[in-house]
Design a protein around this motif. Sequence first.
Motif, mmCIF file in Angstrom:
data_model
loop_
_atom_site.group_PDB
_atom_site.id
_atom_site.type_symbol
_atom_site.label_atom_id
_atom_site.label_comp_id
_atom_site.label_asym_id
_atom_site.label_seq_id
_atom_site.Cartn_x
_atom_site.Cartn_y
_atom_site.Cartn_z
ATOM 1 N N PHE A 1 -2.181 -0.063 1.963
ATOM 2 C CA PHE A 1 -2.548 -1.435 2.303
ATOM 3 C C PHE A 1 -3.725 -1.880 1.447
ATOM 4 N N LEU A 2 -3.776 -3.179 1.194
ATOM 5 C CA LEU A 2 -4.899 -3.761 0.475
ATOM 6 C C LEU A 2 -6.054 -3.985 1.440
ATOM 7 N N ALA A 3 -7.257 -4.023 0.918
ATOM 8 C CA ALA A 3 -8.419 -4.297 1.760
ATOM 9 C C ALA A 3 -8.255 -5.633 2.467
ATOM 10 N N ARG A 4 -7.724 -6.630 1.756
ATOM 11 C CA ARG A 4 -7.583 -7.942 2.400
ATOM 12 C C ARG A 4 -6.506 -7.924 3.488
ATOM 13 N N GLU A 5 -5.535 -7.027 3.389
ATOM 14 C CA GLU A 5 -4.548 -6.903 4.462
ATOM 15 C C GLU A 5 -5.192 -6.292 5.702
ATOM 16 N N ALA A 6 -6.110 -5.357 5.500
ATOM 17 C CA ALA A 6 -6.844 -4.794 6.633
ATOM 18 C C ALA A 6 -7.728 -5.852 7.271
ATOM 19 N N HIS A 7 -8.395 -6.658 6.439
ATOM 20 C CA HIS A 7 -9.247 -7.725 6.971
ATOM 21 C C HIS A 7 -8.428 -8.721 7.772
ATOM 22 N N ALA A 8 -7.228 -9.056 7.291
ATOM 23 C CA ALA A 8 -6.369 -10.009 8.006
ATOM 24 C C ALA A 8 -5.952 -9.469 9.372
ATOM 25 N N ALA A 9 -5.925 -8.133 9.491
ATOM 26 C CA ALA A 9 -5.567 -7.509 10.766
ATOM 27 C C ALA A 9 -6.784 -7.296 11.660
ATOM 28 N N GLY A 10 -7.963 -7.815 11.250
ATOM 29 C CA GLY A 10 -9.158 -7.707 12.061
ATOM 30 C C GLY A 10 -9.991 -6.476 11.807
ATOM 31 N N ILE B 1 -13.313 0.143 7.385
ATOM 32 C CA ILE B 1 -12.691 0.899 6.297
ATOM 33 C C ILE B 1 -13.606 2.039 5.867
ATOM 34 N N ALA B 2 -14.887 1.738 5.691
ATOM 35 C CA ALA B 2 -15.833 2.767 5.276
ATOM 36 C C ALA B 2 -15.908 3.900 6.294
ATOM 37 N N GLY B 3 -15.907 3.550 7.587
ATOM 38 C CA GLY B 3 -15.962 4.576 8.621
ATOM 39 C C GLY B 3 -14.721 5.439 8.636
ATOM 40 N N ALA B 4 -13.552 4.809 8.472
ATOM 41 C CA ALA B 4 -12.307 5.578 8.465
ATOM 42 C C ALA B 4 -12.236 6.507 7.256
ATOM 43 N N MET B 5 -12.805 6.079 6.146
ATOM 44 C CA MET B 5 -12.842 6.945 4.971
ATOM 45 C C MET B 5 -13.766 8.129 5.203
ATOM 46 N N PRO C 1 -8.628 6.364 -0.422
ATOM 47 C CA PRO C 1 -8.389 5.347 -1.439
ATOM 48 C C PRO C 1 -7.317 5.836 -2.408
ATOM 49 N N VAL C 2 -6.335 4.975 -2.725
ATOM 50 C CA VAL C 2 -5.268 5.356 -3.654
ATOM 51 C C VAL C 2 -5.291 4.505 -4.917
ATOM 52 N N ALA C 3 -6.081 3.438 -4.916
ATOM 53 C CA ALA C 3 -6.294 2.557 -6.066
ATOM 54 C C ALA C 3 -7.480 1.672 -5.695
ATOM 55 N N PRO C 4 -8.044 0.933 -6.648
ATOM 56 C CA PRO C 4 -9.159 0.044 -6.298
ATOM 57 C C PRO C 4 -8.786 -0.935 -5.184
ATOM 58 N N SER C 5 -9.511 -0.892 -4.078
ATOM 59 C CA SER C 5 -9.285 -1.756 -2.908
ATOM 60 C C SER C 5 -7.906 -1.555 -2.280
ATOM 61 N N VAL C 6 -7.332 -0.376 -2.466
ATOM 62 C CA VAL C 6 -6.040 -0.023 -1.860
ATOM 63 C C VAL C 6 -6.218 1.320 -1.149
ATOM 64 N N TYR C 7 -5.722 1.408 0.092
ATOM 65 C CA TYR C 7 -5.950 2.582 0.928
ATOM 66 C C TYR C 7 -4.652 2.985 1.622
ATOM 67 N N ALA C 8 -4.626 4.226 2.093
ATOM 68 C CA ALA C 8 -3.478 4.715 2.855
ATOM 69 C C ALA C 8 -3.963 5.704 3.904
ATOM 70 N N VAL C 9 -3.229 5.786 5.005
ATOM 71 C CA VAL C 9 -3.509 6.800 6.012
ATOM 72 C C VAL C 9 -3.218 8.159 5.387
ATOM 73 N N ARG C 10 -4.180 9.033 5.431
ATOM 74 C CA ARG C 10 -4.068 10.312 4.720
ATOM 75 C C ARG C 10 -2.875 11.118 5.216
ATOM 76 N N GLU C 11 -2.737 11.218 6.546
ATOM 77 C CA GLU C 11 -1.634 11.992 7.109
ATOM 78 C C GLU C 11 -0.307 11.320 6.738
ATOM 79 N N GLY C 12 0.552 12.019 6.121
ATOM 80 C CA GLY C 12 1.822 11.458 5.692
ATOM 81 C C GLY C 12 1.821 11.057 4.228
ATOM 82 N N TRP C 13 0.745 10.417 3.782
ATOM 83 C CA TRP C 13 0.698 9.963 2.388
ATOM 84 C C TRP C 13 0.737 11.147 1.423
ATOM 85 N N VAL C 14 0.009 12.200 1.741
ATOM 86 C CA VAL C 14 -0.062 13.344 0.833
ATOM 87 C C VAL C 14 1.252 14.117 0.795
#
Length: 366
Positions: A28-37, A43-47, A54-67
């Motif tokens: 997900f993009l950072a702005r997609e997370a912001h749109a979801a509240g 984001i910083a706390g979850a990281m 982080p998987v790209a600049p301003s792009v993130y994924a839930v670690r479990e499953g992504w790897v």
Amino acid sequence: MVEAPWLIHRRRMQTTSETAWQALPQPFLAREAHAAGLSSTSIAGAMRRKQIIPVAPSVYAVREGWVELTPSELHGRMSRAAAASVEGAVVSHQSAALIHGLPHPLGPLGSVSLTLRDSSQTAARDDWRRLLDGELPDVHVTHVDDVPVTTVDRTVIDSFRQLRPRDALAIADGALRARLTCPEELQAMRAFQTRWPGVRKADVGLAMVDFRRESWLESASVATAHQLGFSVPMSQVWIHDLDGRPIGRVDFLWSAAGVIGEADGRGKYFGSYSKKDWDPEEAAVHMVAERDRERELEAVGFAVARWGTSDLLDRGAGLARVLKEARRRADPRRIRCLWRQDPHDDLRPWRLAVTPMDGGDGPWAA
């Protein structure tokens, strides 16, 4: 004991983020997370807690499953995020082929390819996106799982122009095999791209397409052999003895040379087993059957050449070696058999062709 307000807020943030991150597109993009509240602080706390990565600049994924995703799955997921990250962007070229379920290149898939409808960022690139500019009418765009992507015919011609011939031909053959496009649509798209960079490579590729080829390896073998100077063989030909008994269906046949080609991917011997289900005895039986089949093909007069994926590397040096060796052994005058390319066709007696293996005996030659 009364808890401090900041501690209550932190606990609530942790509780809600457990499900909130999973509910977002992955990645997900950072702005997609912001749109979801979910704020930048969330984001910083979850990281920090390693819930997301982080998987790209301003792009993130839930670690479990992504790897656990495969390279092709990762590229497909990143394609959605890439398209969402740039206004007017459409996933294209090999990235579009992957989304359409077509064969993908051997080796790393690289950056996500995007075509922009109207942008000054022509040929711009960053670590995970490749931005291209090109005329892109609405009829050349479709959606797959809500991701904007070039249509199959546009994807095929774009791939011929910019990918290696072996990968582009595999995409084209796969599209025809799956009936996602047809030769007429491909020719119309090629005409649309007249004078575009690399379009002459599409002419070469379109002359070789064949829906009968069944895998990336088969298509890539034909393209590599063509680059080495060999003619385009017939694909998927049934060989029978003179009594009409089927000996087998072969991957390739260079009729004038009397050479049969077999592209031996692992699946031919190991099947589609998972590691825990793989049966070595069954694989051994399959290998013995292939050996006996090859002996029968040679008994009726053919020379059989076998190769694998590794033989296509180093500019096809291994493929060139086995084809040249088979051509030296072959004597088309010795061949005595019946054959057909389609199982519904009548069997035909073998006749000696007159065009050499190094030119002219194209896919429809007898």
